[in-house]
Design a protein around this motif. Structure first.
Motif, PDB file in Angstrom:
ATOM      1  N   ILE A  81      -8.723  -7.044  11.898  1.00  0.00           N
ATOM      2  CA  ILE A  81      -8.714  -6.087  13.007  1.00  0.00           C
ATOM      3  C   ILE A  81      -9.175  -4.720  12.527  1.00  0.00           C
ATOM      4  CG2 ILE A  81      -7.212  -4.832  14.602  1.00  0.00           C
ATOM      5  CD1 ILE A  81      -5.550  -7.368  14.872  1.00  0.00           C
ATOM      6  N   ASP A  82      -8.660  -4.265  11.401  1.00  0.00           N
ATOM      7  CA  ASP A  82      -9.041  -2.958  10.867  1.00  0.00           C
ATOM      8  C   ASP A  82     -10.516  -2.916  10.492  1.00  0.00           C
ATOM      9  OD1 ASP A  82      -6.462  -2.113  11.178  1.00  0.00           O
ATOM     10  OD2 ASP A  82      -5.870  -2.527   9.104  1.00  0.00           O
ATOM     11  N   GLY A 111     -12.893  -4.648  11.909  1.00  0.00           N
ATOM     12  CA  GLY A 111     -13.762  -4.962  13.036  1.00  0.00           C
ATOM     13  C   GLY A 111     -14.203  -6.409  13.075  1.00  0.00           C
ATOM     14  N   GLU A 139     -12.649 -10.156  16.787  1.00  0.00           N
ATOM     15  CA  GLU A 139     -13.229  -9.796  18.076  1.00  0.00           C
ATOM     16  C   GLU A 139     -12.176  -9.789  19.183  1.00  0.00           C
ATOM     17  OE1 GLU A 139     -16.388 -12.432  18.972  1.00  0.00           O
ATOM     18  OE2 GLU A 139     -17.656 -11.804  17.287  1.00  0.00           O
ATOM     19  N   ILE A 190     -10.193  -7.251  20.290  1.00  0.00           N
ATOM     20  CA  ILE A 190      -8.990  -6.431  20.211  1.00  0.00           C
ATOM     21  C   ILE A 190      -9.282  -5.135  19.463  1.00  0.00           C
ATOM     22  CG2 ILE A 190      -8.177  -7.508  18.068  1.00  0.00           C
ATOM     23  CD1 ILE A 190      -5.305  -7.212  19.217  1.00  0.00           C
ATOM     24  N   ARG A 191      -8.636  -4.059  19.898  1.00  0.00           N
ATOM     25  CA  ARG A 191      -8.709  -2.765  19.207  1.00  0.00           C
ATOM     26  C   ARG A 191      -7.277  -2.247  19.045  1.00  0.00           C
ATOM     27  NH1 ARG A 191     -12.326  -1.833  23.306  1.00  0.00           N
ATOM     28  NH2 ARG A 191     -10.996  -0.190  24.196  1.00  0.00           N
ATOM     29  N   VAL A 192      -6.944  -1.773  17.875  1.00  0.00           N
ATOM     30  CA  VAL A 192      -5.603  -1.289  17.566  1.00  0.00           C
ATOM     31  C   VAL A 192      -5.711   0.086  16.923  1.00  0.00           C
ATOM     32  CG1 VAL A 192      -3.529  -1.675  16.187  1.00  0.00           C
ATOM     33  CG2 VAL A 192      -4.678  -3.609  17.262  1.00  0.00           C
ATOM     34  N   ALA A 193      -4.887   1.021  17.374  1.00  0.00           N
ATOM     35  CA  ALA A 193      -4.917   2.378  16.811  1.00  0.00           C
ATOM     36  C   ALA A 193      -3.511   2.962  16.786  1.00  0.00           C
ATOM     37  CB  ALA A 193      -5.837   3.274  17.643  1.00  0.00           C
ATOM     38  N   HIS A 206      -5.647  -2.629  22.732  1.00  0.00           N
ATOM     39  CA  HIS A 206      -6.459  -3.058  23.870  1.00  0.00           C
ATOM     40  C   HIS A 206      -7.010  -4.450  23.591  1.00  0.00           C
ATOM     41  CE1 HIS A 206      -9.094  -2.621  27.391  1.00  0.00           C
ATOM     42  NE2 HIS A 206     -10.001  -3.272  26.667  1.00  0.00           N
ATOM     43  N   ASN A 219      -9.505  -7.446  25.079  1.00  0.00           N
ATOM     44  CA  ASN A 219     -10.592  -7.715  26.022  1.00  0.00           C
ATOM     45  C   ASN A 219     -10.282  -8.953  26.860  1.00  0.00           C
ATOM     46  OD1 ASN A 219     -11.963  -5.580  24.916  1.00  0.00           O
ATOM     47  ND2 ASN A 219     -13.267  -6.844  23.589  1.00  0.00           N
ATOM     48  N   ASP A 231      -4.202  -3.297  28.391  1.00  0.00           N
ATOM     49  CA  ASP A 231      -3.687  -2.273  27.487  1.00  0.00           C
ATOM     50  C   ASP A 231      -2.208  -2.550  27.258  1.00  0.00           C
ATOM     51  OD1 ASP A 231      -6.092  -0.734  27.258  1.00  0.00           O
ATOM     52  OD2 ASP A 231      -5.746  -0.040  29.314  1.00  0.00           O
TER      53      ASP A 231
END
Length: 803
Positions: free
Chosen positions: A626-627, A629, A632, A634-637, A655, A657, A775
């Motif tokens: 995830i960090d 990229g 696929e 998903i985005r984590v912050a 987030h 998709n 989200d």
């Protein structure tokens, strides 16, 4: 009387027992190699040794000894192996050799005897499928205990079944347990009065165990008499009336005194003893009574189950058949039951008249036993039907522990029902959920009021395989409220729901399940109303023109609660309630599997629902992907990472998709495993939402407060549907699995931890879209979720079953 005399008597009775049970043994074992290991140590004396030989001869003379049936052998041991009679099918030869044995008068080398028997089986045994049985008969401790245990272990590892018989006041029961194939195959005889029954039980035990060996392939275990029966650490006191009345009512002219009583109690004991059930934590005690009472077999005795099985065959157990004094019998039980998460029982069997004698004293003793920690099970054998049943229910631990038995010949069915429905499901509920006091564990199903909505109720079930309380949220028919007093759905003014919204506000409000249905307040009570066709109800505006609102609404009749429960081991079947709830009858599903949420066979059989994407935040490689990229969708912050998952705070963002386009009426499932860091706010916290989709704000919002988890879904045309599940009893400190599933206009929501699960369904719009994805932990107009997440999974299908 010397213990060796008891041993001689033991063999004499065993010989007699083979006569009476020969047909039974031939039914369960057609071929057998049998070796007796006989202790000949110096405690016997020559006179008793001669009696012992006579007993052995009598025993073998009644066995079906032949090449195609039973072959017998013998090892006589003391300090050495003094004599060996090789396995033979020559009955007369064995008898001649036994009569010629000479008394050794030395030590007790049990290890040498077991090794000799093992060697004899290997050298001259028939092998193959022919079972091999060793019966050790001893009254003393082995001279070399460790070597004896090693020899017995080696024999058992080679498939030899070992049964050990000893005299309690001189043998070491721990040693016998080490030798025998199981604790069920250790038999102790105390004195002359219990010896005959002990041997009868020993013979029956060997028959059952050898039947399992000879008739069942090694890879297919014998089915238990009661599926999934586990009794846990349980104490059971059987208190049996043996008065003149009982003797008269339970007599069978064909089989003798107290036949019905003995047969009924034996039915329950057989299940406890059955090797395919294996309930080693059960302890049994037996008290018999008439005018006087006696502890026939104490619950604290070694191998108490076998002892009671033998003692039941000896009923009345030395008690003179006079009148009846139940209270005096109950006074014998003074120690609290074993500390356990399972129920312990006082199991009383008596005719009606016995409960009418000195009722005040009986009630006092019943209350004392309940306070001591026992569950009172009352079996009432009918005489004239004049007994006060309500009073008996109070003495028993509720109506579910009161059994009305029409006659003693029907006691067998009553004990079988108790074993199946109560004893095998005796795990005490430590749940604090809504179902905790519903009685679902004892009765198969329970029912409680919904904690918020008057037109809903919760039906409770217990999954004994997973040890989970399952609450299914159900709706009353349109226009009705749940009536807690009568346990039915009825008209609102009859139900008198404490949560009726009209008690606080006079404004009309929308009814779930129909676009045109609503509730109108009349004198503080909700009354069902309905807009005309093509009109929808809008709060604060009333009925508004809406050509898409074509559903008809009308007050429906209450047809009763769901009368079914799942078969937790087989989804293709279920149990249905019959005889007013007193019995469950199994039923099959022919084409689809059973779904308790629908209370019908509606789940597609064999259907699987694979995940499109699974994000496991406990996996370090997943987090690296995830960090970097590489993962696929998903985005984590701004999250904290640990081996338990990720922790979300005020500025965190996750987030996922999801591209569920407008007009695509396809199923989906979202799965979230989470744990809150603190109690949810009473104003609600967003678990996840869909963002701005298809021109509408938030096509999906899943939120939680301190009582419920809500899922609201909005169609592309703006119509909204909601489903919610309660959270009472869920452990805040445990991770929980939240599943939202949509299929064919039905929205389902499930929340579950290790001990409690709730499921609810609701109708939903069909034109849904999530083009902006999901989200997690973010939302509008409500607090964002702060907590830990272990897993997120997305499916393009609906789960066949949510439990």
């Amino acid at each position: 009387m010397e213990t060796r005399t008891y041993l001689v008597i033991l063999l004499s009775v065993l010989a007699a027992n083979i006569v009476t049970t020969q047909q039974q043994q031939q039914q369960c074992v057609s071929r057998l190699d049998l070796i007796f290991c006989v202790d000949g140590s110096n405690s016997m004396g020559n006179e008793n040794f001669e009696r012992l030989k006579t007993s052995l001869v009598n025993l073998v003379s009644h066995l079906n000894v032949s090449e195609d049936n039973i072959r017998v052998g013998l090892v006589l041991y003391s300090r050495f192996i003094n004599a060996i009679i090789q396995l033979t099918s020559n009955k007369s030869g064995f008898i001649t050799d036994t009569n010629a044995l000479v008394y050794p008068d030395e030590e007790t080398r049990t290890d040498l005897a077991i090794n000799s028997a093992t060697k004899m089986f290997n050298d001259t045994g028939r092998g193959g499928s022919v079972p091999r049985l060793v019966i050790i008969i001893t009254d003393g401790q082995a001279s070399e205990q460790n070597l004896a245990t090693i020899a017995a272990t080696d024999a058992k590892n080679q498939g030899i079944v070992i049964l050990a018989i000893g005299i309690t006041n001189s043998t070491n029961v721990d040693d016998l347990s080490n030798y025998a194939s199981s604790r069920n195959q250790v038999f102790i005889t105390e004195d002359f009065t219990t010896l005959e029954a002990s041997l009868n039980n020993a013979t029956s035990r060997a028959c059952v165990d050898l039947q399992t060996i000879t008739t069942v392939a090694p890879t297919v275990p014998a089915p238990p008499p009661v599926p999934a029966c586990f009794m846990g650490q349980t104490d059971i006191w059987i208190v049996a009336d043996v008065s003149k009345t009982t003797e008269s009512l339970s007599r069978d002219q064909a089989t003798g005194d107290f036949a019905g009583l003995k047969k009924g109690l034996t039915e329950m004991i057989n299940v406890i003893q059955d090797p395919s059930v294996a309930n080693p934590g059960v302890r049994l005690g037996l008290i018999t009574f008439s005018d006087t009472s006696n502890i026939v077999s104490d619950i604290s005795r070694f191998n108490s189950v076998n002892n009671v099985a033998s003692a039941v065959q000896q009923i009345p157990g030395g008690i003179f058949q006079g009148g009846s004094n139940l209270a005096s019998a109950l006074r014998h039980i003074v120690m609290p039951p074993v500390v356990s998460s399972y129920r312990s029982y006082v199991f009383i069997v008596a005719p009606e008249s016995s409960y009418s004698v000195n009722t005040t004293a009986v009630d006092e003793q019943m209350t004392r036993l309940k306070n001591l920690g026992y569950t009172n099970v009352v079996n009432v054998v009918r005489e004239n039907g004049a007994l006060n049943q309500q009073s008996l229910q109070m003495s028993a631990s509720g109506s579910k522990f009161l059994y009305n038995v029409s006659r003693y010949s029907a006691l067998e069915a009553a004990t079988k029902n108790f074993t199946r429905d109560r004893l095998c499901n005796g795990l005490l509920s430590n749940s604090t959920g809504l179902c905790a006091e519903s009685g679902h564990r004892e009765n198969g199903v329970g029912i409680v009021a919904h904690p918020m909505d008057c037109d809903k109720y919760i039906q409770c079930y217990y999954d004994e395989l997973k040890n989970i309380d399952l609450g299914v949220v159900r709706e009353c028919p349109m226009g009705l409220h749940w009536n807690s007093e009568n346990k039915t759905c009825s008209k609102p003014y009859e139900a008198k729901c404490a949560y009726d919204k009209c008690k606080e506000d006079c404004a009309a409000y929308k009814m779930e399940g129909s676009c045109g249905a609503y509730w109108e307040c009349e004198n503080g009570v909700s009354m069902a109303k309905c807009c005309q066709q093509n009109y929808t109800f809008v709060p604060d505006m009333g009925c508004q023109l809406d050509y898409k609102c074509t559903s008809q609404c009308s007050v429906e009749k209450w047809c009763g609660k769901c009368q079914k429960k799942p078969n937790w081991k087989e989804a293709a079947g279920y149990d249905v309630m019959i005889l007013g709830g007193n019995m469950w009858m199994p039923r099959p599903c022919f084409y689809e599997d059973f779904d308790i949420v629908d209370c019908d066979c509606t789940s597609p059989r064999g259907q699987v629902c694979p995940a499109d994407r699974i994000f496991d935040f406990t996996d370090s490689q997943t987090m690296k992907d995830i960090d970097g990229g590489a993962e696929e969708g998903i985005r984590v912050a701004n999250v904290q990472r640990s081996t338990k998952g990720i922790t979300l705070g005020r500025n965190s963002a996750v987030h996922v998709n999801v591209n569920h386009k407008k007009g695509e009426n396809v199923p989906f499932t979202f799965e979230l495993r989470f744990r809150e860091l603190d109690e949810f706010s009473p104003y609600g916290e967003i678990l996840y939402s869909s963002g701005i989709n298809c021109g509408n704000s938030n096509s999906l919002i899943v939120s939680a407060n301190n009582q419920f988890i809500f899922a609201q879904i909005r169609s592309a045309m703006g119509s909204v549907s909601e489903v919610k599940v309660p959270t009472k009893g869920l452990n805040k400190d445990e991770f929980k699995d939240l599943v939202l599933s949509y299929d064919n206009g039905v929205l389902s929501l499930s929340i579950k931890d290790e001990k409690t699960q709730y499921i609810a369904k609701s109708s939903a719009p069909t034109d849904i879209c999530f083009t902006c994805g999901l989200d997690v932990g973010e939302g509008l107009n409500k607090l964002s979720f702060d907590g830990e997440i272990q897993k997120i999974a997305v499916y393009s299908c609906a789960w066949p079953l949510l439990y």
